[in-house]
Design an enzyme around this catalytic site. Structure first.
Site, PDB file in Angstrom:
ATOM      1  CB  CYS A 107      58.244  25.248  34.722  1.00  0.00           C
ATOM      2  SG  CYS A 107      56.689  25.541  33.861  1.00  0.00           S
ATOM      3  CG  HIS A 245      61.007  28.660  33.781  1.00  0.00           C
ATOM      4  ND1 HIS A 245      60.842  27.841  32.680  1.00  0.00           N
ATOM      5  CD2 HIS A 245      59.768  28.936  34.245  1.00  0.00           C
ATOM      6  CE1 HIS A 245      59.553  27.636  32.495  1.00  0.00           C
ATOM      7  NE2 HIS A 245      58.873  28.282  33.422  1.00  0.00           N
ATOM      8  CG  ASN A 275      56.520  28.934  30.648  1.00  0.00           C
ATOM      9  OD1 ASN A 275      57.218  27.922  30.547  1.00  0.00           O
ATOM     10  ND2 ASN A 275      55.984  29.332  31.787  1.00  0.00           N
TER      11      ASN A 275
HETATM   12  O1  UT7 Z   1      56.165  28.452  34.287  1.00  0.00           O
HETATM   13  C1  UT7 Z   1      55.718  28.374  35.587  1.00  0.00           C
HETATM   14  C2  UT7 Z   1      55.898  29.656  36.297  1.00  0.00           C
HETATM   15  N1  UT7 Z   1      55.046  30.658  35.732  1.00  0.00           N
HETATM   16  C3  UT7 Z   1      55.379  31.931  35.806  1.00  0.00           C
HETATM   17  O2  UT7 Z   1      56.435  32.238  36.285  1.00  0.00           O
HETATM   18  C4  UT7 Z   1      54.382  32.970  35.363  1.00  0.00           C
HETATM   19  C5  UT7 Z   1      54.329  34.087  36.383  1.00  0.00           C
HETATM   20  N2  UT7 Z   1      53.333  35.110  36.153  1.00  0.00           N
HETATM   21  C6  UT7 Z   1      53.360  35.986  35.123  1.00  0.00           C
HETATM   22  O3  UT7 Z   1      54.194  35.904  34.252  1.00  0.00           O
HETATM   23  C7  UT7 Z   1      52.376  37.117  35.133  1.00  0.00           C
HETATM   24  O4  UT7 Z   1      51.771  37.213  36.403  1.00  0.00           O
HETATM   25  C8  UT7 Z   1      51.274  37.008  34.057  1.00  0.00           C
HETATM   26  C9  UT7 Z   1      51.894  37.220  32.689  1.00  0.00           C
HETATM   27  C10 UT7 Z   1      50.586  35.666  34.151  1.00  0.00           C
HETATM   28  C11 UT7 Z   1      50.255  38.125  34.283  1.00  0.00           C
HETATM   29  O5  UT7 Z   1      50.898  39.371  34.254  1.00  0.00           O
HETATM   30  P1  UT7 Z   1      50.630  40.426  35.415  1.00  0.00           P
HETATM   31  O6  UT7 Z   1      51.398  41.621  35.070  1.00  0.00           O
HETATM   32  O7  UT7 Z   1      50.939  39.754  36.728  1.00  0.00           O
HETATM   33  O8  UT7 Z   1      49.112  40.725  35.237  1.00  0.00           O
HETATM   34  P2  UT7 Z   1      47.926  40.554  36.295  1.00  0.00           P
HETATM   35  O9  UT7 Z   1      47.593  39.114  36.464  1.00  0.00           O
HETATM   36  O10 UT7 Z   1      48.222  41.371  37.502  1.00  0.00           O
HETATM   37  O11 UT7 Z   1      46.753  41.262  35.515  1.00  0.00           O
HETATM   38  C12 UT7 Z   1      46.762  42.673  35.271  1.00  0.00           C
HETATM   39  C13 UT7 Z   1      45.526  42.999  34.435  1.00  0.00           C
HETATM   40  C14 UT7 Z   1      44.241  42.382  35.000  1.00  0.00           C
HETATM   41  O12 UT7 Z   1      43.201  43.293  34.723  1.00  0.00           O
HETATM   42  P3  UT7 Z   1      42.633  44.266  35.870  1.00  0.00           P
HETATM   43  O13 UT7 Z   1      42.181  43.372  36.983  1.00  0.00           O
HETATM   44  O14 UT7 Z   1      43.820  45.116  36.269  1.00  0.00           O
HETATM   45  O15 UT7 Z   1      41.561  45.021  35.174  1.00  0.00           O
HETATM   46  C15 UT7 Z   1      44.055  41.138  34.167  1.00  0.00           C
HETATM   47  O16 UT7 Z   1      42.703  40.741  34.084  1.00  0.00           O
HETATM   48  O17 UT7 Z   1      45.700  42.435  33.127  1.00  0.00           O
HETATM   49  C16 UT7 Z   1      44.576  41.595  32.828  1.00  0.00           C
HETATM   50  N3  UT7 Z   1      45.056  40.504  31.983  1.00  0.00           N
HETATM   51  C17 UT7 Z   1      45.135  40.629  30.659  1.00  0.00           C
HETATM   52  N4  UT7 Z   1      44.841  41.630  29.825  1.00  0.00           N
HETATM   53  C18 UT7 Z   1      45.059  41.440  28.512  1.00  0.00           C
HETATM   54  C19 UT7 Z   1      45.491  39.269  32.347  1.00  0.00           C
HETATM   55  N5  UT7 Z   1      45.846  38.585  31.254  1.00  0.00           N
HETATM   56  C20 UT7 Z   1      45.653  39.392  30.201  1.00  0.00           C
HETATM   57  C21 UT7 Z   1      45.845  39.243  28.810  1.00  0.00           C
HETATM   58  N6  UT7 Z   1      45.546  40.282  28.009  1.00  0.00           N
HETATM   59  N7  UT7 Z   1      46.333  38.124  28.271  1.00  0.00           N
END
Ligand code: UT7
Length: 324
Positions: A107, A245, A275
């Site tokens: 990215c 980004h 993204n």
């Molecule tokens: O482009 C390259 C660089 N990339 C980035 O900068 C991306 C960076 N990361 C992010 O933007 C975020 O970490 C994500 C959007 C990928 C995830 O968001 P988050 O707030 O960090 O969520 P998380 O991974 O901590 O997940 C929280 C909860 C989990 O459930 P439990 O374990 O709390 O029960 C996940 O399983 O949300 C769940 N989850 C979802 N739920 C509904 C993860 N993805 C989803 C989804 N829909 N799509």
């Protein structure tokens, strides 16, 4: 000198509700955790070069140029693992036999490409470069992986660089780039390279450890932005507009908060396109021009972060240019 800008998005728009039809997710989760509402997805048969040609054509037209000395394509999703896609794009744009090659910094590819393009011009043998950021992530995502499917979209953006005076609007820099290969596993496609060839049957999909990536993205983009801001000596030490980004609105706002920049001074395009990886910055620039947030003289700070890990930041005083 930046002297042309073009953007292109595949026409098919996929709203969050459509993803929620097949994945265990919801519009509410995606919007509140990422800020993404819709993304553009390339139709079957469309490859990265198809997007890149469209954006490249528009950037050349915006610059009023029909020839350049080199084509640099930032992408992680080339048409084929070999050869690079830039020569195909160059040929399809009718640019002849000029130098053409891909840059892969995931990215951050567009900012790395900006350094490469500006450096080629500074070296003296090249007077103009078409730099394109194009990615078709829909091709490398696991259809069952809700954590990546909801974030990414397809698209392409391009700029034309030419030789010029460092004091002219459009001058590129300072630029700061960095990498951290110790964390190369946070964003990766395991199979398909020399470490794990496809025929060994490894995981062919793009994987991201989102939470850790989030933390690194905020810290690295902030540090890189601060390095560039120290070198620019802009009045007040801050830009008029931060074009970071477009991975997640929470990341963009966290970087602005760390810099002490009001959140209103952040370009937000990801709500409509998600993204778009290497296309993210030029697409956000084009959107900011269209919405008149970016006009001649605006002090813009670009910041990016991606797999590798890689990151970077760059200052540009925006030139007078029109989009086609
Ligand atoms: O482009 C390259 C660089 N990339 C980035 O900068 C991306 C960076 N990361 C992010 O933007 C975020 O970490 C994500 C959007 C990928 C995830 O968001 P988050 O707030 O960090 O969520 P998380 O991974 O901590 O997940 C929280 C909860 C989990 O459930 P439990 O374990 O709390 O029960 C996940 O399983 O949300 C769940 N989850 C979802 N739920 C509904 C993860 N993805 C989803 C989804 N829909 N799509």
């Amino acid at each position: 000198m930046l002297c042309g800008l073009g953007a292109w998005l595949p026409p098919r728009i996929v709203p969050n509700s459509e993803l929620a039809d097949t994945l265990d997710t919801s519009d509410e989760w995606i919007t509140s955790r990422t800020g993404v509402r819709t993304r553009h997805i390339a139709d079957a048969g469309m490859a990265t070069s198809d997007l890149a040609v469209q954006a490249g054509e528009r950037a050349l037209k915006s610059a009023g140029m029909s020839n350049v000395d080199a084509v640099v394509l930032a992408t992680t999703t080339p048409d084929h693992p070999c050869p690079a896609t830039a020569p195909t794009v160059s040929a399809r744009l009718g640019l002849g036999t000029v130098a053409a090659f891909d840059v892969n910094a995931v990215c951050s590819g567009f900012l790395y490409g900006l350094m490469v393009g500006a450096g080629m011009i500074a070296a003296g043998d090249t007077s103009s470069v078409l730099l394109i950021g194009a990615d078709t992530y829909s091709r490398i995502l696991d259809p069952a992986d809700r954590s990546t499917r909801v974030i990414f979209g397809d698209g392409a953006g391009a700029v034309v660089l030419r030789a010029g005076d460092p004091d002219e609007p459009g001058a590129i820099g300072p630029i700061d780039l960095g990498s951290d290969g110790d964390n190369n596993n946070l964003i990766a496609i395991a199979a398909g390279g020399s470490r794990e060839p496809f025929h060994d049957g490894g995981d062919p999909y793009f994987r991201m450890r989102g939470k850790e990536v989030f933390r690194h993205a905020v810290v690295r983009m902030t540090q890189s932005a601060q390095t560039v801001l120290r070198r620019t000596e802009w009045p007040g030490g801050l830009p008029d507009l931060l074009v970071a980004h477009q991975a997640n609105v929470r990341i963009v706002h966290a970087v602005a908060d760390q810099l002490g920049l009001p959140r209103e001074q952040c370009a937000i395009h990801l709500d409509r396109v998600g993204n778009t990886a290497a296309a993210s910055l030029p697409l956000a620039l084009a959107d900011a021009v269209t919405t008149r947030r970016l006009t001649a003289g605006t002090r813009v700070l670009l910041a990016s972060f991606g797999g590798g890990l890689t990151w970077g930041a760059c200052a540009v005083r925006w030139p007078e240019l029109s989009l086609t």
